[in-house]
Design a protein around this motif. Structure first.
Motif, PDB file in Angstrom:
ATOM      1  N   TYR A 106       0.841  -1.204   0.000  1.00  0.00           N
ATOM      2  CA  TYR A 106       0.000   0.000   0.000  1.00  0.00           C
ATOM      3  C   TYR A 106       0.875   1.253   0.000  1.00  0.00           C
ATOM      4  O   TYR A 106       0.639   2.205  -0.756  1.00  0.00           O
ATOM      5  N   VAL A 107       1.914   1.252   0.846  1.00  0.00           N
ATOM      6  CA  VAL A 107       2.816   2.408   0.917  1.00  0.00           C
ATOM      7  C   VAL A 107       3.527   2.604  -0.416  1.00  0.00           C
ATOM      8  O   VAL A 107       3.678   3.731  -0.900  1.00  0.00           O
ATOM      9  N   ARG A 108       3.941   1.506  -1.040  1.00  0.00           N
ATOM     10  CA  ARG A 108       4.713   1.586  -2.283  1.00  0.00           C
ATOM     11  C   ARG A 108       3.853   2.088  -3.450  1.00  0.00           C
ATOM     12  O   ARG A 108       4.347   2.773  -4.344  1.00  0.00           O
ATOM     13  N   LYS A 109       2.574   1.759  -3.442  1.00  0.00           N
ATOM     14  CA  LYS A 109       1.723   2.092  -4.583  1.00  0.00           C
ATOM     15  C   LYS A 109       0.990   3.417  -4.432  1.00  0.00           C
ATOM     16  O   LYS A 109       0.495   3.973  -5.414  1.00  0.00           O
ATOM     17  N   ALA A 110       0.863   3.917  -3.208  1.00  0.00           N
ATOM     18  CA  ALA A 110       0.100   5.156  -2.990  1.00  0.00           C
ATOM     19  C   ALA A 110       0.810   6.337  -3.640  1.00  0.00           C
ATOM     20  O   ALA A 110       2.038   6.466  -3.577  1.00  0.00           O
ATOM     21  N   PHE A 111       0.030   7.214  -4.250  1.00  0.00           N
ATOM     22  CA  PHE A 111       0.530   8.449  -4.886  1.00  0.00           C
ATOM     23  C   PHE A 111       1.610   8.166  -5.941  1.00  0.00           C
ATOM     24  O   PHE A 111       2.562   8.920  -6.098  1.00  0.00           O
ATOM     25  N   THR A 112       1.478   7.051  -6.629  1.00  0.00           N
ATOM     26  CA  THR A 112       2.466   6.716  -7.665  1.00  0.00           C
ATOM     27  C   THR A 112       1.851   6.662  -9.051  1.00  0.00           C
ATOM     28  O   THR A 112       2.454   6.132  -9.979  1.00  0.00           O
ATOM     29  N   SER A 113       0.634   7.200  -9.201  1.00  0.00           N
ATOM     30  CA  SER A 113       0.029   7.255 -10.530  1.00  0.00           C
ATOM     31  C   SER A 113       0.795   8.250 -11.383  1.00  0.00           C
ATOM     32  O   SER A 113       1.643   9.010 -10.893  1.00  0.00           O
ATOM     33  N   VAL A 114       0.491   8.293 -12.663  1.00  0.00           N
ATOM     34  CA  VAL A 114       1.215   9.161 -13.595  1.00  0.00           C
ATOM     35  C   VAL A 114       1.152  10.613 -13.161  1.00  0.00           C
ATOM     36  O   VAL A 114       2.133  11.363 -13.223  1.00  0.00           O
ATOM     37  N   ASP A 115      -0.017  11.017 -12.663  1.00  0.00           N
ATOM     38  CA  ASP A 115      -0.172  12.411 -12.248  1.00  0.00           C
ATOM     39  C   ASP A 115       0.162  12.608 -10.771  1.00  0.00           C
ATOM     40  O   ASP A 115       0.043  13.715 -10.232  1.00  0.00           O
ATOM     41  N   GLY A 116       0.556  11.508 -10.074  1.00  0.00           N
ATOM     42  CA  GLY A 116       0.924  11.643  -8.673  1.00  0.00           C
ATOM     43  C   GLY A 116      -0.237  11.985  -7.771  1.00  0.00           C
ATOM     44  O   GLY A 116      -0.051  12.582  -6.708  1.00  0.00           O
ATOM     45  N   GLU A 117      -1.452  11.590  -8.161  1.00  0.00           N
ATOM     46  CA  GLU A 117      -2.643  11.963  -7.401  1.00  0.00           C
ATOM     47  C   GLU A 117      -3.403  10.714  -6.963  1.00  0.00           C
ATOM     48  O   GLU A 117      -3.319   9.661  -7.589  1.00  0.00           O
ATOM     49  N   GLU A 118      -4.141  10.868  -5.856  1.00  0.00           N
ATOM     50  CA  GLU A 118      -4.966   9.789  -5.325  1.00  0.00           C
ATOM     51  C   GLU A 118      -6.412  10.259  -5.257  1.00  0.00           C
ATOM     52  O   GLU A 118      -6.680  11.457  -5.087  1.00  0.00           O
ATOM     53  N   PRO A 119      -7.366   9.328  -5.390  1.00  0.00           N
ATOM     54  CA  PRO A 119      -8.777   9.710  -5.227  1.00  0.00           C
ATOM     55  C   PRO A 119      -9.011  10.301  -3.853  1.00  0.00           C
ATOM     56  O   PRO A 119      -8.329   9.955  -2.884  1.00  0.00           O
ATOM     57  N   GLY A 120      -9.996  11.175  -3.758  1.00  0.00           N
ATOM     58  CA  GLY A 120     -10.294  11.792  -2.472  1.00  0.00           C
ATOM     59  C   GLY A 120     -10.966  10.841  -1.508  1.00  0.00           C
ATOM     60  O   GLY A 120     -11.583   9.860  -1.888  1.00  0.00           O
ATOM     61  N   VAL A 121     -10.785  11.149  -0.240  1.00  0.00           N
ATOM     62  CA  VAL A 121     -11.492  10.427   0.820  1.00  0.00           C
ATOM     63  C   VAL A 121     -12.701  11.264   1.176  1.00  0.00           C
ATOM     64  O   VAL A 121     -12.571  12.352   1.734  1.00  0.00           O
ATOM     65  N   PHE A 122     -13.881  10.778   0.867  1.00  0.00           N
ATOM     66  CA  PHE A 122     -15.077  11.599   0.962  1.00  0.00           C
ATOM     67  C   PHE A 122     -15.703  11.519   2.347  1.00  0.00           C
ATOM     68  O   PHE A 122     -16.066  10.439   2.820  1.00  0.00           O
ATOM     69  N   LEU A 123     -15.814  12.689   2.961  1.00  0.00           N
ATOM     70  CA  LEU A 123     -16.497  12.821   4.244  1.00  0.00           C
ATOM     71  C   LEU A 123     -17.644  13.804   4.074  1.00  0.00           C
ATOM     72  O   LEU A 123     -17.704  14.544   3.083  1.00  0.00           O
ATOM     73  N   LEU A 124     -18.547  13.858   5.034  1.00  0.00           N
ATOM     74  CA  LEU A 124     -19.653  14.816   4.961  1.00  0.00           C
ATOM     75  C   LEU A 124     -19.124  16.234   5.085  1.00  0.00           C
ATOM     76  O   LEU A 124     -18.274  16.528   5.926  1.00  0.00           O
ATOM     77  N   GLY A 125     -19.656  17.128   4.259  1.00  0.00           N
ATOM     78  CA  GLY A 125     -19.223  18.522   4.297  1.00  0.00           C
ATOM     79  C   GLY A 125     -19.749  19.254   5.508  1.00  0.00           C
ATOM     80  O   GLY A 125     -20.649  18.788   6.215  1.00  0.00           O
ATOM     81  N   GLU A 126     -19.210  20.463   5.750  1.00  0.00           N
ATOM     82  CA  GLU A 126     -19.581  21.244   6.923  1.00  0.00           C
ATOM     83  C   GLU A 126     -21.027  21.698   6.879  1.00  0.00           C
ATOM     84  O   GLU A 126     -21.657  21.903   7.901  1.00  0.00           O
TER      85      GLU A 126
END
Length: 749
Positions: free
Chosen positions: A74-94
């Protein structure tokens, strides 16, 4: 949640290795290379519907949660996409307060509907299992009762010998097709089977009719019961009546008129008979008398002929009838009828001997009827057999069908009726459970549709960015932080202090480990996405690699919060946690909440490394197998206290190390003898002896004197050891003694 993980399919575990009886919180401790990563990688490949991955065989409970795994992959693969981005973690808004309450209300309603579905399904599964057991028992019982079927018939009943289930199906089908028993029992069906399946069988002629009753039994009875006496109206008749000697007088008349009486003597007094005697006697025994006597003679002749006819019929037919109907029954019928005719013959002879007597005559009609019924029954069997032979090919299926009918309704009827009644009652109850599952399932789907729409309108990934950045700042990670992604909508990217995107490869191991853990930690509380289930299984494999001491405490604190919320059921999504580590310090950090008490929601496992042999798994139950050296020293003291009469040669060394660790290293006391300064003189003497004994036993254990000391029970040394904590500093140290001994109690056998 997962109930069991079988590890035998992996390369590093022995056959039979299993993480069994998993509960809510599960700690797995094992050294490097023992197979922890194999377990986490296998679980990472699981989906909510997958039951086998990476060599692991997983047994799910009632629910199948989404599996989220934090490990080195998990550590090795996280944030390693071509654009260096990960999907958001969705929480309820304020601004989603009202929506949040609405979501919670709908989730509660959905959970209630889901609970009803699970409860109904559980009840249904239990009842179906019980029904299956009852059906299996019924099959066993029927299987054992097949012996009532003649072997010849069994051979023609396809399915009777194949399997218990097949036999049961045949019986149930026959019972359903034939509510009542048929006319043929197995004896009759055996005969039909021979006729239908033996092509050499020929039609047989019928038996001749049995002898019949050819006389009027009422006339016989009347003739025997009516006295035959003279009836003339002469003076001599009065005397005969008074003396009741009609038969004697009649015999005298025959003698008087016979050729033997040449002298004409009176047959009664042997004197010269009066001239009128013969005439008067002839008048007394007139034609009526002779006619009645002749009637009895005629009856005797009829009976004699009947006896002869019966004997002749018996000679011709008895043996054949016996083989067809039964030897005992046929012999009895002939014997009883013959006895009856013999008794009738005897009665007739008795009447002829004494015509004036009343003689009883036994009825033989019932005996004739019995013999006739036997012959009719035999002829009926022959007729049926001849009918079968005449159309044998068309009769075969009918005979087999009747055999199943006879087995079901003739020998299993009560058993089958009881089973059918149970099934009907069970089906009614089971249908109610199915209705509940369908209805509540529809409710759950409706609620899920509403939740999807609400979540789309009220969720945001921005709140997670703020939380993670706050953790980074508080943990003195100022060189990196998260920002909104450029390419992924609502996604994340890592940036440097100047706002430029940071390449994941330029991060230190500590930075990379910490930020990916924070990302994972927040994802566990994420609003459920469309491809996920409501509940989550969190698997955490050694998250402290490359972290310094301070960050390890931060990570430990976060995991403890996660574990405690999950254990008491307060976490929004996490249902179960599996924690794997090789680090004893980290292990004790995250589990110390449970050290003082046991809980059914917490379990410990230890992997024993036996390289190059396969490794083994030890189920430690609710007892933490990983303890500090100081804790294990107290275990030894508790062991000695539990077994006070046993010799404990290691006890001096144990006590010295405890006293030095507590009073010298932590308390700053340089001289252990001075620790007991506050004790009473007698107690202090024992204290000094304790210190001397512990030093002596620790450093010079092979000395003769020490050996003698250690050979004695150590109870008084244990008392002195306890007194030191209890009496010094006004009892300030006794709480530590009580706590350590109490914790050690769980580890002492």
């Amino acid at each position: 949640m997962i109930e069991e993980i079988a590890l035998a399919g992996t390369h590093c575990f022995e056959a039979g290795a299993v993480l069994g009886d998993l509960t809510t919180i599960n700690y797995v401790f094992g050294p490097n290379g023992s197979g922890k990563t194999t377990i986490s990688q296998g679980l990472a490949s699981l989906s909510a519907t997958d039951g086998d991955a990476g060599g692991l065989a997983v047994r799910w409970g009632q629910t199948k949660p989404t599996v989220k795994v934090y490990n080195r992959d998990y550590v090795r693969k996280a944030f390693t996409s071509v654009d260096g981005e990960e999907p958001g973690v969705f929480l309820l808004g304020e601004d989603g307060g009202e929506a949040y309450e609405k979501i919670k209300a709908i989730e509660k309603q959905k959970a209630k509907a889901d609970h009803k579905v699970i409860a109904a399904q559980t009840n249904l599964d239990q009842r179906l299992a019980e029904a299956k057991k009852l059906r299996s028992d019924l099959a066993d019982t029927i299987w054992l009762k097949r012996s009532v079927i003649p072997v010849l018939v069994q051979q023609r009943m396809s399915g009777l010998r194949g399997s218990k289930d097949q036999c049961l199906e045949k019986v149930l089908a026959a019972a359903k097709a034939h509510p009542l028993r048929g006319n043929d029992d197995f004896d009759a069906l055996s005969k039909k089977t021979v006729a239908a399946f033996d092509d050499s069988a020929k039609e047989r002629p019928l038996y001749s009719a049995a002898p019949e009753l050819v006389w009027d039994e009422a006339a016989f009875q009347a003739a025997l019961k009516t006295p035959i006496v003279g009836s003339a109206d002469v003076p001599l008749m009065d005397l005969i009546d008074r003396l009741s000697n009609s038969d004697w007088v009649h015999e005298g008349l025959e003698y008087l008129n016979s050729g033997e009486n040449t002298e004409g003597l009176c047959p009664f007094c042997q004197q010269k008979s009066p001239a009128a005697l013969a005439g008067q006697l002839a008048i007394v025994f007139d034609e009526t008398y002779e006619k009645k006597q002749a009637e009895v003679v005629g009856f005797l002749a009829i009976i004699t002929q009947a006896i002869a006819a019966l004997e002749q019929y018996k000679i011709i037919n008895a043996t054949s009838l016996a083989s067809a109907v039964g030897e005992e029954e046929v012999d009895s019928a002939f014997h009883v009828l013959m006895l009856g005719l013999a008794a009738a013959e005897k009665a007739m002879n008795q009447k002829l001997l004494k015509p004036s007597d009343k003689v009883s005559f036994p009825s033989v009609k019932a005996d004739y009827d019995s013999l006739s019924a036997i012959v009719d029954r035999a002829n009926d069997d022959i007729t049926k057999t001849n009918t079968v032979i005449a159309g044998r090919h068309g009769q075969r299926n009918l005979i087999v069908d009747e055999a199943w009918r006879e087995f079901a309704r003739g020998h299993l009827n009560e058993l089958l009726n009881s089973h059918v009644k149970q099934c009907e009652q069970s089906d009614r109850v089971n249908q109610s459970f199915r209705d509940t599952i369908r209805t509540q399932g529809d409710y759950s789907e409706d609620h899920e549709t509403q939740l999807k729409e609400l979540r789309k309108k009220t969720t945001s990934s921005a709140a997670t960015i703020e939380d993670i950045n706050r953790f980074l700042e508080l943990s003195q990670f100022h060189s990196i932080r998260l920002a909104a992604a450029k390419a992924k909508k609502d996604g994340y990217r890592i940036i440097r202090e100047d706002g430029q995107s940071a390449d994941i490869e330029t991060l230190s191991e500590g930075e990379r480990t910490f930020i990916t853990f924070l990302y994972f930690y927040h994802s566990l509380s994420e609003v459920r996405q469309e491809h996920e289930s409501d509940r989550v299984l969190a698997v955490i494999d050694d998250p402290i690699s490359s972290l310094d001491g301070d960050i390890m405490f931060v990570v430990s604190a976060l995991i403890r919060m996660l574990i405690e919320e999950t254990r008491i059921g307060n976490h929004d999504r996490v249902q179960q946690v599996i924690m794997l580590t090789h680090n004893t310090r980290f292990h004790n950090e995250v589990s110390y909440h449970h050290n003082a008490s046991s809980s059914s929601a917490t379990k410990y496992y230890r992997i024993r490394k036996y390289a190059p042999q396969p490794n083994a798994v030890e189920d430690c139950g609710q007892k933490n197998p990983i303890r500090t050296a100081y804790q294990e020293l107290w275990d030894e003291v508790q062991t000695a206290a539990t077994h006070r009469t046993k010799q404990m040669p290691w006890l001096p060394n144990v006590m010295r190390r405890i006293l030095e660790s507590y009073f010298t290293t932590l308390g700053g006391e340089k001289n252990l003898y001075e620790v007991g300064a506050e004790l009473l003189p007698v107690e202090r003497a024992l204290h000094n002896a304790l210190i001397a004994w512990s030093h002596s036993g620790s450093h010079t254990i092979m000395d003769d004197d020490v050996y003698a000391q250690n050979s004695a029970p150590s109870g008084h040394w244990l008392d002195a050891f306890k007194r030191l904590f209890e009496k010094t500093s006004s009892g300030a140290h006794f709480g530590h003694y009580a706590m350590m001994m109490d914790r050690a109690q769980a580890y002492v056998v």
